[in-house]
Design a protein around this motif. Structure first.
Motif, PDB file in Angstrom:
ATOM      1  N   TRP A 156      -2.626   0.275  10.547  1.00  0.00           N
ATOM      2  CA  TRP A 156      -3.660   0.369  11.576  1.00  0.00           C
ATOM      3  C   TRP A 156      -4.493  -0.920  11.605  1.00  0.00           C
ATOM      4  CZ3 TRP A 156      -6.942   5.486  11.743  1.00  0.00           C
ATOM      5  CH2 TRP A 156      -7.689   5.519  12.917  1.00  0.00           C
ATOM      6  N   VAL A 157      -4.851  -1.412  10.407  1.00  0.00           N
ATOM      7  CA  VAL A 157      -5.602  -2.665  10.329  1.00  0.00           C
ATOM      8  C   VAL A 157      -4.797  -3.784  10.999  1.00  0.00           C
ATOM      9  CG1 VAL A 157      -6.522  -4.423   8.789  1.00  0.00           C
ATOM     10  CG2 VAL A 157      -6.835  -2.013   8.236  1.00  0.00           C
TER      11      VAL A 157
ATOM     12  N   PHE B  59     -10.449  10.233  -2.139  1.00  0.00           N
ATOM     13  CA  PHE B  59      -9.190   9.728  -2.690  1.00  0.00           C
ATOM     14  C   PHE B  59      -9.200   9.823  -4.206  1.00  0.00           C
ATOM     15  CE2 PHE B  59      -6.329   6.653  -4.522  1.00  0.00           C
ATOM     16  CZ  PHE B  59      -5.161   7.035  -3.903  1.00  0.00           C
TER      17      PHE B  59
ATOM     18  N   LEU C  55       0.847  -1.188   0.000  1.00  0.00           N
ATOM     19  CA  LEU C  55       0.000   0.000   0.000  1.00  0.00           C
ATOM     20  C   LEU C  55       0.882   1.237   0.000  1.00  0.00           C
ATOM     21  CD1 LEU C  55      -2.405  -1.293   2.748  1.00  0.00           C
ATOM     22  CD2 LEU C  55      -3.003  -0.958   0.354  1.00  0.00           C
TER      23      LEU C  55
ATOM     24  N   ILE D 212      -8.308  10.515   7.222  1.00  0.00           N
ATOM     25  CA  ILE D 212      -8.199   9.625   8.379  1.00  0.00           C
ATOM     26  C   ILE D 212      -9.375   9.847   9.337  1.00  0.00           C
ATOM     27  CG2 ILE D 212      -6.756   9.064  10.395  1.00  0.00           C
ATOM     28  CD1 ILE D 212      -5.250   8.186   8.114  1.00  0.00           C
TER      29      ILE D 212
ATOM     30  N   LEU E  84     -14.832   7.931   1.360  1.00  0.00           N
ATOM     31  CA  LEU E  84     -13.383   7.726   1.323  1.00  0.00           C
ATOM     32  C   LEU E  84     -12.911   7.582  -0.120  1.00  0.00           C
ATOM     33  CD1 LEU E  84     -11.286   7.325   3.631  1.00  0.00           C
ATOM     34  CD2 LEU E  84     -11.475   4.876   3.236  1.00  0.00           C
TER      35      LEU E  84
ATOM     36  N   LEU F 270      -9.231   0.587  -6.109  1.00  0.00           N
ATOM     37  CA  LEU F 270      -9.293   2.040  -6.027  1.00  0.00           C
ATOM     38  C   LEU F 270     -10.012   2.624  -7.241  1.00  0.00           C
ATOM     39  CD1 LEU F 270      -5.719   2.858  -4.757  1.00  0.00           C
ATOM     40  CD2 LEU F 270      -7.852   2.870  -3.473  1.00  0.00           C
TER      41      LEU F 270
ATOM     42  N   ILE G 150      -3.225   3.452   6.935  1.00  0.00           N
ATOM     43  CA  ILE G 150      -4.404   2.735   7.419  1.00  0.00           C
ATOM     44  C   ILE G 150      -4.130   1.234   7.438  1.00  0.00           C
ATOM     45  CG2 ILE G 150      -6.894   2.525   7.250  1.00  0.00           C
ATOM     46  CD1 ILE G 150      -6.990   5.024   5.665  1.00  0.00           C
TER      47      ILE G 150
ATOM     48  N   PHE H 273     -12.166   1.529   4.526  1.00  0.00           N
ATOM     49  CA  PHE H 273     -10.871   1.329   3.862  1.00  0.00           C
ATOM     50  C   PHE H 273     -10.779  -0.078   3.280  1.00  0.00           C
ATOM     51  CE2 PHE H 273      -6.633  -0.492   4.827  1.00  0.00           C
ATOM     52  CZ  PHE H 273      -5.878   0.183   3.898  1.00  0.00           C
TER      53      PHE H 273
ATOM     54  N   ALA I  81      -0.887   7.247   2.165  1.00  0.00           N
ATOM     55  CA  ALA I  81      -1.859   7.261   3.251  1.00  0.00           C
ATOM     56  C   ALA I  81      -2.488   5.891   3.452  1.00  0.00           C
ATOM     57  CB  ALA I  81      -2.927   8.303   2.962  1.00  0.00           C
ATOM     58  N   TYR I  82      -2.637   5.120   2.365  1.00  0.00           N
ATOM     59  CA  TYR I  82      -3.212   3.794   2.513  1.00  0.00           C
ATOM     60  C   TYR I  82      -2.277   2.871   3.287  1.00  0.00           C
ATOM     61  CZ  TYR I  82      -7.388   4.683  -0.191  1.00  0.00           C
ATOM     62  OH  TYR I  82      -8.602   5.160  -0.601  1.00  0.00           O
TER      63      TYR I  82
ATOM     64  N   VAL J  73     -12.877  -0.386   0.206  1.00  0.00           N
ATOM     65  CA  VAL J  73     -12.266   0.293  -0.943  1.00  0.00           C
ATOM     66  C   VAL J  73     -11.119  -0.537  -1.515  1.00  0.00           C
ATOM     67  CG1 VAL J  73     -10.896   2.289  -1.634  1.00  0.00           C
ATOM     68  CG2 VAL J  73     -12.909   2.618  -0.221  1.00  0.00           C
ATOM     69  N   ILE J  74     -10.273  -1.050  -0.646  1.00  0.00           N
ATOM     70  CA  ILE J  74      -9.106  -1.797  -1.128  1.00  0.00           C
ATOM     71  C   ILE J  74      -9.533  -3.131  -1.751  1.00  0.00           C
ATOM     72  CG2 ILE J  74      -6.960  -2.955  -0.438  1.00  0.00           C
ATOM     73  CD1 ILE J  74      -6.601  -0.016  -0.383  1.00  0.00           C
TER      74      ILE J  74
ATOM     75  N   VAL K  13      -6.616  11.024   1.561  1.00  0.00           N
ATOM     76  CA  VAL K  13      -7.178   9.983   2.404  1.00  0.00           C
ATOM     77  C   VAL K  13      -7.528  10.625   3.739  1.00  0.00           C
ATOM     78  CG1 VAL K  13      -6.773   7.815   3.586  1.00  0.00           C
ATOM     79  CG2 VAL K  13      -5.902   8.157   1.286  1.00  0.00           C
TER      80      VAL K  13
END
Lengths: 337, 232, 288
Positions: A126-127, C28, A116, C36, C24, C235, A123, C227, A119-120, C230-231, C34
């Motif tokens: 974080w996951v 993006f 990633l 947060i 989101l 994207l 996150i 998130f 910014a991804y 989206v992933i 992004v």
């Protein structure tokens, strides 16, 4: 014609080195002059500063903005509790092992989150922190959701009395801080430091110049996990108890650390020191007003990012041109006499 | 009164000064060539007129109105359009969508989708394909068509011939004649001196951010241009 | 039989996750931003709806008429006043600024409302259900949420690919400087995009708060669900986001059926599998 030479040290940095040595000596002697409450605060400042410096290395120098460093704080803490409890290993040895254990876990994590970008990536880390929290919560050997405590016999193995234990932990925390600073400083002054700066400025360009960006980033990520795990083990040695919520706390181990670095000045070695002081000062001053200090910290961090991205230290440098930890090579022109 | 006039125009990229006291003017309906070596400041001049690079308010005047402090999106609405260097079509938009977004500012005039397709019939055939599927020459036509859709009174063209085959360049310059016949003022930045001077009424030669020569395009002195171009 | 039921319930839950994800994906997709604080805006919307419906004595659903425009305006001003200043080649400023905003919102809500668990009410619709052919009972409300998600995505798809505003959004996303040459004011277009993103966030927040309980700290995990959707979807693809949300919802439903402690973990695992096997997601469109 004036000559020129490349230098790193500055007058201020030499004075600073002397000042730091004296200050450190005073802190080392603190068990003989300070009261236990102050010592605990100093220890907390020390481990926060260590965490901040490590996050700064990751985000400020390598551009890897992780919001998941609590993974390694928690993992380091659990390593200490698990090894001492299960295998009867001495706590000091267990703390020493926390770093390598975290480094080991960080490799597969890195291989996944490095897919990633930007910014991804943040996150994504974080996951992973959420995953660690959830997985640890369902492992009975780690105490599940309620966590683990250090047994009295393990606590006594550090020192037979409370004062002795606090002294030992205090010294270890200071030692860890020095080690972390030395590690980051050494990394930045090594060839990896130059590679990092190049990657931060332009990843494609540095790749084309032969910098192995993936390996350099991986190295930094693993080293940071190592250091963070080490600090995490020490933090929970002081707390004597760990639970998934406390160990993998986003707020305690990442949010405030990010604010410290941003407010103090991201991408500088001096910034986190200032940021940590601001954090501790605000928190102590506003201790009676709930989470107001967090709101204020957040607002200051936002304002700094918008108006003065260099942070407090950036302002100091701009104003006075001092560098306390010279990692840059500076070209000095000698005045012709 | 000249349609476009710059006075003591200076422009900077950070601390680097790219333009020095440029005095440039274009009258309604004129075709002006701006020539010069790489890095002479030709593109910078267009970008500054267009509001993509900041300058002082009074340094650029359009119909006598100071526009130096306006942004590009405001300037388009006043009747200046630009065909940027490298064409810069929007990759996620189809050919027709690229043309339509050219008319986003809503200026009315004689240019419509139909008339652009009339000028460039090849675009009509390929109106629904992604813009990046066009050949280089067709992309350049789409970029010109896109700029025309805002019905400009002054059209700035940056390096139209870049990377194109001579036969296609000839076609494109033939279209410029049509546009000019509508009464549109043209400012053409070109590396290809003879191509530019062949179509222009007057020309400016830039060298290191300064005007080194300004003269009528017809009957120019080859030696003087070489001198102005290279500074030798 | 049981598994069919689980997959249907999970798929419907995915509609809610797709609604979480739209905001989101929009911010993006258009400004490479992004947010947060996205999850905290979901929760903020729920609190705003709570105040509005209590204040005006209307149901939570009716409060959308106020909450959506309010959040649109907030999004517009936030982008125009703050976030536009952070855009550029450096990814740190937008990331850290929205991170700061996230912490501020969470703690303001905590100061204002305490840590109590809240819930919005929408009347009988909350508990009604219909029986599908085959005897599977489906809640009317989850079904409604799913249908709304489909309608929203179809609407967005239409605006994006069939209207002048959509062209301006895509042009600004491709090449903001050249879009300016077309008369597109990128600061305004970005602010509009954030406004639209926030309007969807408001809808998602209110529906979420009717479906389950919420508290000031509920935001971050919703950001993570958004998130992941989206992933998984890839994207830049709105329909992909719906599929991503459904996969996430189904994974969670299967996890929950195995053991309640596995519900959320199973969703994360689905995300990890996609990340490792197909990092660009199932239906990628844009590259960054």
């Amino acid at each position: 014609m004036a000559g020129a030479r490349v230098e790193r040290g500055t007058r201020a940095s030499q004075l600073w080195a002397v000042g730091i040595t004296i200050g450190l000596a005073a802190l080392v002697a603190m068990p003989f002059w300070g009261d236990p409450g102050d010592m605990r605060l100093v220890a907390e400042m020390a481990y926060y500063l260590a965490l901040a410096q490590l996050w700064n290395l990751l985000a400020g120098y390598a551009g890897l903005v992780s919001v998941g460093q609590q993974i390694y704080v928690g993992l380091g803490g659990y390593t200490l509790f698990y090894l001492t409890d299960r295998f009867g290993i001495h706590p000091f040895l267990a703390i020493a092992l926390a770093g390598p254990v975290c480094a080991l876990f960080s490799i597969p994590v890195a291989l996944a989150v490095f897919r990633l970008r930007g910014a991804y990536f943040a996150i994504g880390t974080w996951v992973f922190a959420e995953i660690f929290l959830l997985v640890v919560s369902i492992i009975p050997a780690l105490g599940g959701g309620s966590g683990l405590s250090l047994t009295p016999s393990i606590v006594r193995s550090i020192s037979s009395n409370r004062a002795g234990r606090e002294m030992a932990i205090f010294w270890m925390t200071l030692a860890v801080l020095v080690v972390v600073f030395a590690l980051v400083y050494w990394l930045l002054r090594s060839r990896h430091g130059l590679a990092l700066t190049a990657i931060r400025d332009s990843e494609p360009a540095s790749a084309s110049l032969g910098v192995d960006t993936f390996r350099t980033k991986l190295l930094i990520y693993v080293v940071t996990a190592f250091g963070t795990g080490f600090v995490g083990a020490l933090i929970f040695l002081q707390k004597l108890r760990i639970s998934p919520e406390a160990g993998f706390s986003l707020n305690d181990w990442t949010v405030v650390v990010i604010f410290m670095v941003v407010i103090g000045g991201i991408g500088t070695l001096e910034g986190p020191i200032l940021g940590m002081l601001v954090y501790i000062a605000l928190r102590e001053l506003l201790a009676d007003f709930g989470t107001i200090y967090l709101i204020l910290l957040g607002a200051i961090a936002v304002a700094v990012m918008l108006k003065a991205p260099g942070g407090l230290w950036g302002w100091v440098v701009h104003r006075y041109d001092v560098h306390l930890f010279p990692v840059r090579r500076r070209l000095r022109f000698e005045k012709p006499d | 009164m000249s349609q476009l006039k710059t006075s003591s125009l200076r422009a900077f990229y950070g601390d680097f000064q790219a333009l020095f006291d440029i005095e440039f003017q274009a009258d309604e309906g004129e075709t002006i060539a701006v020539i010069g070596a790489n890095g002479a400041g030709k593109t910078t001049l267009l970008r500054t007129i267009m509001g993509q690079l900041a300058c002082d308010r009074d340094m650029v005047k359009f119909d006598g109105r100071p526009i130096g402090d306006l942004d590009a999106h405001e300037i388009v609405g006043m009747g200046i359009a630009m065909v940027p260097e490298g064409r810069r079509l929007f990759p996620s938009l189809s050919v027709e969508e690229n043309l339509k977004i050219g008319g986003y500012c809503g200026r009315r005039g004689s240019w419509t989708l139909e008339r652009v397709y009339q000028l460039f019939p090849m675009l009509a055939e390929r109106r629904d394909v992604p813009s990046m599927a066009l050949s280089g020459g067709q992309q350049q036509m789409a970029a010109i068509g896109r700029a025309l859709m805002s019905n400009p009174r002054l059209l700035l063209c940056d390096e139209l011939s870049l990377g194109l085959a001579p036969v296609i360049i000839k076609d494109i310059y033939a279209c410029l004649d049509v546009i000019s016949d509508e009464g549109t003022t043209l400012d053409i930045v070109e590396q290809d001196i003879s191509r530019a001077l062949g179509i222009a009424d007057r020309f400016y030669c830039l060298q290191e951010g300064r005007v080194s020569l300004a003269a009528p395009a017809g009957g120019y002195d080859q030696a003087a241009i070489t001198q102005a171009y290279f500074g030798i | 039989m049981g598994w069919v039921n689980i997959i249907i319930q999970g798929g419907l839950l995915g509609g809610l996750y797709a609604l979480f994800a739209i905001g989101l994906a929009l911010s993006f997709g258009i400004m490479r931003l992004v947010n947060i604080a996205h999850g905290d805006f979901i929760v903020l919307s729920a609190f705003v709806a709570m105040i509005v419906s209590a204040g005006l004595g209307i149901s939570a659903i009716a409060s959308l008429a106020v909450v959506i425009p309010a959040m649109f305006a907030l999004g517009y001003l936030l982008q125009r006043g703050i976030l536009n200043l952070t855009l550029g080649s450096d990814i740190l400023p937008p990331l850290l600024v929205t991170f700061g905003i996230s912490v501020i919102i969470q703690n303001l809500l905590l100061e204002g409302f305490g840590a109590d668990i809240q819930r919005l009410h929408a009347g009988a619709i909350e508990t009604e259900s219909v029986i599908l052919p085959g005897g599977i009972a489906v809640g009317v409300f989850p079904l409604l949420v799913f249908v709304l998600a489909v309608v929203c995505i179809a609407g967005l798809q239409f605006v994006f690919y069939r209207t002048g505003l959509g062209r301006a959004f895509r042009a600004a996303s491709d090449d903001p400087d050249t879009a300016e040459l077309m008369g597109v004011d990128k600061r305004h277009i970005y602010a509009l995009a954030m406004g639209v993103a926030m309007a969807f966030t408001a809808l998602a927040g209110v529906l979420f708060a009717i479906r389950t309980t919420f508290e000031p700290s509920s935001g971050p995990i919703r950001l993570i669900y958004a998130f992941e959707a989206v992933i998984i979807g890839g994207l830049g693809s709105f329909w992909g986001t719906l599929v991503g949300g459904m996969i996430l919802g189904i994974a969670q439903a299967i996890g929950a059926a195995l053991s309640p402690t596995w519900q959320i973990l199973a969703g994360h695992i689905a995300f990890l599998v996609v990340l490792i096997v197909k990092p660009s997601g199932l239906f990628p469109r844009t590259r960054d």
